[in-house]
Design a protein around this motif. Structure first.
Motif, PDB file in Angstrom:
ATOM      1  N   PHE A   1       3.977 -19.116  40.299  1.00 54.44           N
ATOM      2  CA  PHE A   1       3.851 -19.786  39.118  1.00 54.44           C
ATOM      3  C   PHE A   1       2.304 -19.667  38.600  1.00 54.44           C
TER       4      PHE A   1
ATOM      5  N   GLN B   1      -0.909 -21.654  36.165  1.00 52.56           N
ATOM      6  CA  GLN B   1      -1.407 -22.989  35.240  1.00 52.56           C
ATOM      7  C   GLN B   1      -2.408 -22.653  34.634  1.00 52.56           C
TER       8      GLN B   1
ATOM      9  N   LYS C   1      -2.650 -26.709  29.885  1.00 48.71           N
ATOM     10  CA  LYS C   1      -1.202 -26.291  30.045  1.00 48.71           C
ATOM     11  C   LYS C   1      -0.285 -26.767  31.325  1.00 48.71           C
ATOM     12  N   GLU C   2       0.875 -26.700  31.116  1.00 45.05           N
ATOM     13  CA  GLU C   2       1.724 -27.203  32.144  1.00 45.05           C
ATOM     14  C   GLU C   2       2.137 -25.839  33.017  1.00 45.05           C
ATOM     15  N   ARG C   3       2.440 -26.029  34.375  1.00 41.75           N
ATOM     16  CA  ARG C   3       2.457 -24.923  35.270  1.00 41.75           C
ATOM     17  C   ARG C   3       3.858 -24.247  34.595  1.00 41.75           C
ATOM     18  N   GLU C   4       3.758 -22.909  34.690  1.00 44.43           N
ATOM     19  CA  GLU C   4       4.770 -22.176  34.295  1.00 44.43           C
ATOM     20  C   GLU C   4       5.449 -20.989  35.203  1.00 44.43           C
ATOM     21  N   PHE C   5       6.767 -20.624  35.041  1.00 43.81           N
ATOM     22  CA  PHE C   5       7.198 -19.954  35.979  1.00 43.81           C
ATOM     23  C   PHE C   5       6.755 -18.509  35.731  1.00 43.81           C
TER      24      PHE C   5
ATOM     25  N   ALA D   1       9.720 -13.958  34.187  1.00 43.45           N
ATOM     26  CA  ALA D   1       9.753 -14.635  32.819  1.00 43.45           C
ATOM     27  C   ALA D   1       9.489 -13.477  31.744  1.00 43.45           C
TER      28      ALA D   1
ATOM     29  N   SER E   1       7.530 -13.347  29.435  1.00 41.46           N
ATOM     30  CA  SER E   1       6.247 -12.902  29.028  1.00 41.46           C
ATOM     31  C   SER E   1       5.601 -11.764  29.786  1.00 41.46           C
TER      32      SER E   1
ATOM     33  N   SER F   1      13.510 -20.958  38.695  1.00 40.64           N
ATOM     34  CA  SER F   1      12.397 -20.917  37.926  1.00 40.64           C
ATOM     35  C   SER F   1      11.905 -22.234  37.621  1.00 40.64           C
TER      36      SER F   1
END
Length: 122
Positions: free
Chosen positions: A37, A39, A43-47, A61, A63, A104
């Motif tokens: 993950f 961060q 911003k929020e933590r993203e997978f 992901a 991206s 995820s």
């Protein structure tokens, strides 16, 4: 308990590559799915990506598809994230995590490392 320690972060130019490592210790590491993950500030933590306990199943992901690859070596108790074609928007603290399911969602993971900073300059 599983302890996770990330390494390999740093400063790289746009288009460059880095390989992150996550060394695990403790019980039954090989039985866990592993995830990465990230961060970014504000911003929020993203997978980013995840891999099953055997390494047979992976997904990432949208991206990072085609640029990042997750892998693991259970003999070395280590999971990797190979990052190619890095972009400034990849700048973040990267965390590895261990959990029972290949998911995820961050809340699905029980153990977390302390994170490693990745900075991509434009």
């Amino acid at each position: 308990q599983v302890q996770l320690v990330e390494s390999g972060g740093g400063l790289v130019q746009t288009g460059g590559s880095l390989r992150l490592s996550c060394a695990a210790s403790g019980r039954s590491y090989g039985a866990f799915a592993m995830g990465w993950f990230r961060q970014a500030p504000g911003k929020e933590r993203e997978f980013v990506a995840a891999i099953s306990w055997s390494g047979a199943n992976t997904y990432g992901a949208y991206s990072v598809k085609g640029r990042f690859t997750i892998s693991r070596d259970n003999a070395k108790n280590t999971v990797y994230l190979q990052m190619n074609s890095l972009k400034p928007e990849d700048t973040a603290v990267y965390y590895c995590a261990a959990g029972e399911r290949l998911m995820s969602v961050a809340t699905s993971y029980d153990y977390w490392g302390q994170g490693t900073q990745v900075t991509v300059s434009s």
